[in-house]
Structure formats: structure tokens, C-alpha cells
Design a protein around this motif. Structure first.
Motif, PDB file in Angstrom:
ATOM      1  N   GLU A 148      75.528 -37.414 170.363  1.00 52.04           N
ATOM      2  CA  GLU A 148      75.040 -38.259 169.340  1.00 52.04           C
ATOM      3  C   GLU A 148      75.392 -39.821 169.749  1.00 52.04           C
ATOM      4  N   VAL A 149      76.560 -39.948 170.249  1.00 49.36           N
ATOM      5  CA  VAL A 149      76.752 -41.247 170.806  1.00 49.36           C
ATOM      6  C   VAL A 149      75.772 -41.612 171.938  1.00 49.36           C
ATOM      7  N   THR A 150      75.263 -41.062 173.001  1.00 45.81           N
ATOM      8  CA  THR A 150      73.859 -41.299 173.570  1.00 45.81           C
ATOM      9  C   THR A 150      72.926 -41.679 172.826  1.00 45.81           C
ATOM     10  N   LYS A 151      72.504 -40.634 171.735  1.00 42.18           N
ATOM     11  CA  LYS A 151      71.300 -40.880 170.773  1.00 42.18           C
ATOM     12  C   LYS A 151      71.471 -42.367 170.158  1.00 42.18           C
ATOM     13  N   ALA A 152      72.725 -42.585 169.584  1.00 36.93           N
ATOM     14  CA  ALA A 152      72.864 -43.714 168.736  1.00 36.93           C
ATOM     15  C   ALA A 152      72.804 -45.004 169.673  1.00 36.93           C
ATOM     16  N   ALA A 153      73.270 -44.827 170.796  1.00 37.78           N
ATOM     17  CA  ALA A 153      73.191 -46.403 171.919  1.00 37.78           C
ATOM     18  C   ALA A 153      71.712 -46.563 172.125  1.00 37.78           C
ATOM     19  N   ALA A 154      70.874 -45.456 172.492  1.00 39.67           N
ATOM     20  CA  ALA A 154      69.673 -45.386 172.606  1.00 39.67           C
ATOM     21  C   ALA A 154      68.812 -46.134 171.449  1.00 39.67           C
ATOM     22  N   ILE A 155      69.056 -45.600 170.236  1.00 42.77           N
ATOM     23  CA  ILE A 155      68.314 -46.428 169.069  1.00 42.77           C
ATOM     24  C   ILE A 155      68.821 -47.813 168.805  1.00 42.77           C
ATOM     25  N   VAL A 156      69.913 -48.036 169.260  1.00 42.42           N
ATOM     26  CA  VAL A 156      70.340 -49.583 169.024  1.00 42.42           C
ATOM     27  C   VAL A 156      69.724 -50.360 169.987  1.00 42.42           C
ATOM     28  N   ARG A 180      67.305 -45.524 160.478  1.00 43.90           N
ATOM     29  CA  ARG A 180      67.273 -44.739 161.480  1.00 43.90           C
ATOM     30  C   ARG A 180      68.253 -44.016 162.086  1.00 43.90           C
ATOM     31  N   LEU A 181      69.510 -44.593 162.237  1.00 39.50           N
ATOM     32  CA  LEU A 181      70.901 -44.072 162.370  1.00 39.50           C
ATOM     33  C   LEU A 181      71.188 -42.938 161.550  1.00 39.50           C
ATOM     34  N   ALA A 182      71.043 -43.301 160.217  1.00 40.72           N
ATOM     35  CA  ALA A 182      71.478 -42.279 159.206  1.00 40.72           C
ATOM     36  C   ALA A 182      70.347 -40.923 159.335  1.00 40.72           C
ATOM     37  N   ALA A 183      69.246 -41.148 159.732  1.00 45.46           N
ATOM     38  CA  ALA A 183      68.098 -40.085 160.036  1.00 45.46           C
ATOM     39  C   ALA A 183      68.688 -39.352 161.306  1.00 45.46           C
ATOM     40  N   ALA A 184      68.857 -40.001 162.102  1.00 49.78           N
ATOM     41  CA  ALA A 184      68.855 -39.298 163.373  1.00 49.78           C
ATOM     42  C   ALA A 184      70.527 -38.697 163.592  1.00 49.78           C
ATOM     43  N   ILE A 185      71.456 -39.295 163.214  1.00 49.53           N
ATOM     44  CA  ILE A 185      72.897 -39.091 163.329  1.00 49.53           C
ATOM     45  C   ILE A 185      73.543 -38.916 161.957  1.00 49.53           C
ATOM     46  N   ALA A 186      74.210 -37.747 161.794  1.00 51.60           N
ATOM     47  CA  ALA A 186      75.042 -37.594 160.530  1.00 51.60           C
ATOM     48  C   ALA A 186      75.887 -38.305 160.376  1.00 51.60           C
TER      49      ALA A 186
END
Length: 327
Positions: free
Chosen positions: A97-105, A163-169
Motif C-alpha cells: 500500500e505504501v508503494t501504491k500510494a507513493a506511485a499515486i502521489v 484517489r488515495l481513499a479509493a485505492a488505499i483504505a
């Protein structure tokens, strides 16, 4: 009856008719003699008071400028940063989830850099509150992502939150607006306090000048009365007092202004000596580099000149009002 000799009239009334040719030297001496003695204990004391008041006024104004400048730096720094927190939740892979969030940001427009804090780094941030040597594996320590933004083109925070709320709880975004408001309030409060101190010092100085002017008038009451009686213009008498107190104001303002400039330069040298130390870093974070710059030093010069001009103008106004009451 014997009439008064001409030299006596010439001594007290420089605007009266010219004396006979034999009294030319005596007329020159009378006109060159100041109405208010320049070298007196009262004059030296007033110069000292004006110098002290100018010094305090310049310190208050310079400190206000330093705080205001540091506040702007704080606000720019806070406004250009935000933090993404990823809370560990049961059934979710935190690292993924950290990796996914960093990519979104990183894909968000207006983001200039992204720094992901590792697990050890996140736990180290808690040491000042929890102490060292603790096992934090059982605690739900969130992972942090430090984000720097472009101040000229800031990102769309509501869209990023969605976007973050939709992808990461367990994701949340902190834009530091609370700190921003707190810093602004604190800095504005300090600037207001410095302004009040500046105003109070000026009021105290003007009251001192008023008392000194009345004292000088009381000491020269007979001369002023004779000049007024024989027809000397009120503007002439008031101008003599104005020139006298203007010179005192210039001397005191110059001394106080130079002392203030020297104090700020010395503070800058001390800060440079303490640079890269904990105390020096805290001072720099609070007051900046202690460098007033051209604006700050120009302000001190303006304060010194304004105090001198105000001193002369105030003394003239007080004398003129007193002479009008006599007439």
C-alpha cells in the motif's frame, strides 16, 4: 530722563533696527549667540534620552521585521510540504500500500518530490516521545510519505485525497494547514507586540522632549519675554528652539541608530558562530539569519531621522503655542 543705550536693544532683538556703525561687532556677536544654550547638562541629558529611545525603537522595529521575515519563510516552507500517512490495517499488505500510494502521489500534477520513510525511520520519529530501545512491532505505527509541492502550481488536494481513499483504505493526507495557521497567528502576535513597544517608546520620548522644551523655556523666560515685548516675531523665537532641539535630536538619533545597527550586526556574527549547533539552528528557525538587509537598515535610518525631525517640530509647536498665549 536718560534713554536706554542702543546696544541693549540690539542684544535682545536681532530683528530690530540696525545699531550705529560703532556697534557692528557687538551686533554680530548677539546674532551669532544662540537663544538656547547648546552645551548644558539638560541638553546632554536629552541627547542621551533620545539616543536610548531611538535604540529601543530601532530594536523593536528590527525585531518585528525579523519575525515577519521568518514567518514568511515558515509559511512558505509549510505551504510547500504535506504528509501522506498509511495506517496498518488487518488483512492489508502495508508495504504494498505504501508503494501504491507513493506511485499515486508521484503521478499527481504539482508534486515536485516524494520521499518514503522506511519502517525504521518512521519508528525513529517516535523516540522523542516514547524513548529508545522499545519494541514497536506490536504498535500500529503508520508509514509516512513526505511530499514537496510546487508553490507556483500546487496540486489539487481534494482530488488527491479521493484517489488515495479509493485505492488505499488506511491513507490520509495532512497539508499542515493547522500548523500554517498557528505559525501565522504566533508571528502576527509577536509583530503586534513589537509595534506596541515601538509606539510606547516613541510616546515616552515625545513626552520627554515636551518636558525638556518647557524646561528650556522656563530657563530663558526673561529673555523670551523681552524679545516678545520688543516685537520679535513668534516664528523667530520658535525657530530658534526648533533648530536647537533638531540638532539634539540628530545627535541622539544618530547615536541610537548606530548602536542598533551594531547590535544587529553583532547578533548576526553570534548566529554565524553558533551555526550548525542545536542552539544556532533554533535561533535561525525562530528569527532567521538575523540579517535585516537593505530594508531593515533603511528603516533604522528612517526612524533616526524621523525622531530628530519630530523632536524639532514638537519643540517649535510647544513654544509657538506658549507665545500665542503670551500675546
Amino acid at each position: 530722563m536718560s534713554e536706554k543705550p542702543a546696544p541693549q536693544v540690539v542684544r535682545v532683538d536681532p530683528t530690530a533696527a540696525a545699531a550705529p556703525a560703532t556697534d557692528t561687532n557687538e551686533l554680530t556677536l548677539s546674532r551669532n549667540a544662540p537663544l538656547v544654550p547648546a552645551a548644558s547638562i539638560a541638553s546632554r541629558s536629552l541627547v542621551t534620552v533620545i539616543a536610548i529611545m531611538t535604540f529601543l525603537s530601532a530594536l523593536a522595529a528590527g525585531s518585528g521585521l525579523l519575525i515577519a521575515g521568518a514567518s514568511q519563510d515558515w509559511q512558505r516552507s509549510v505551504a510547500s510540504e504535506m504528509t501522506v500517512q498509511i495506517r496498518p490495517l488487518a488483512g492489508h499488505d502495508l508495504e504494498d500500500e505504501v508503494t501504491k500510494a507513493a506511485a499515486i502521489v508521484r503521478a499527481t500534477e504539482g508534486v515536485s518530490s516524494v520521499e518514503v520513510y522506511a519502517k525504521d525511520a518512521s519508528e525513529k520519529l517516535l523516540e522523542p516521545w516514547l524513548g529508545t530501545g522499545l519494541n514497536l512491532d506490536e504498535l500500529p505505527v503508520p508509514r509516512l510519505i513526505a511530499v514537496k509541492t510546487d508553490p507556483s502550481h500546487p496540486p489539487d488536494l481534494p482530488a488527491l485525497r479521493q484517489r488515495l481513499a479509493a485505492a488505499i483504505a488506511g491513507a490520509s493526507v495532512d497539508d499542515h494547514q493547522l500548523w500554517f495557521a498557528w505559525l501565522a497567528t504566533m508571528a502576527n502576535t509577536v509583530v503586534v507586540i513589537a509595534s506596541l513597544i515601538f509606539a510606547l517608546v516613541l510616546v515616552a520620548m515625545f513626552l520627554t522632549v515636551a518636558f525638556a522644551t518647557r524646561g528650556a523655556m522656563a530657563g530663558n523666560h526673561e529673555i523670551i519675554g523681552i524679545l516678545h515685548f520688543v516685537g520679535a516675531e513668534d516664528r523667530f523665537i520658535a525657530r530658534e528652539f526648533q533648530h536647537h532641539f533638531l540638532r539634539l535630536g540628530l545627535r541622539g538619533g544618530t547615536i541610537g541608530g548606530l548602536c542598533a545597527v551594531a547590535s544587529f550586526l553583532a547578533a548576526g556574527l553570534v548566529r554565524a558562530h553558533l551555526q550548525a549547533t542545536p542552539g544556532g539552528d533554533e535561533l535561525e528557525a525562530l528569527f532567521g539569519t538575523f540579517s535585516l538587509g537593505f530594508k531593515g537598515y533603511a528603516t533604522i535610518v528612517a526612524i533616526s531621522l524621523s525622531i530628530a525631525v519630530a523632536t524639532g517640530a514638537m519643540s517649535r509647536a510647544i513654544v509657538f503655542r506658549h507665545l500665542q498665549k503670551m500675546g
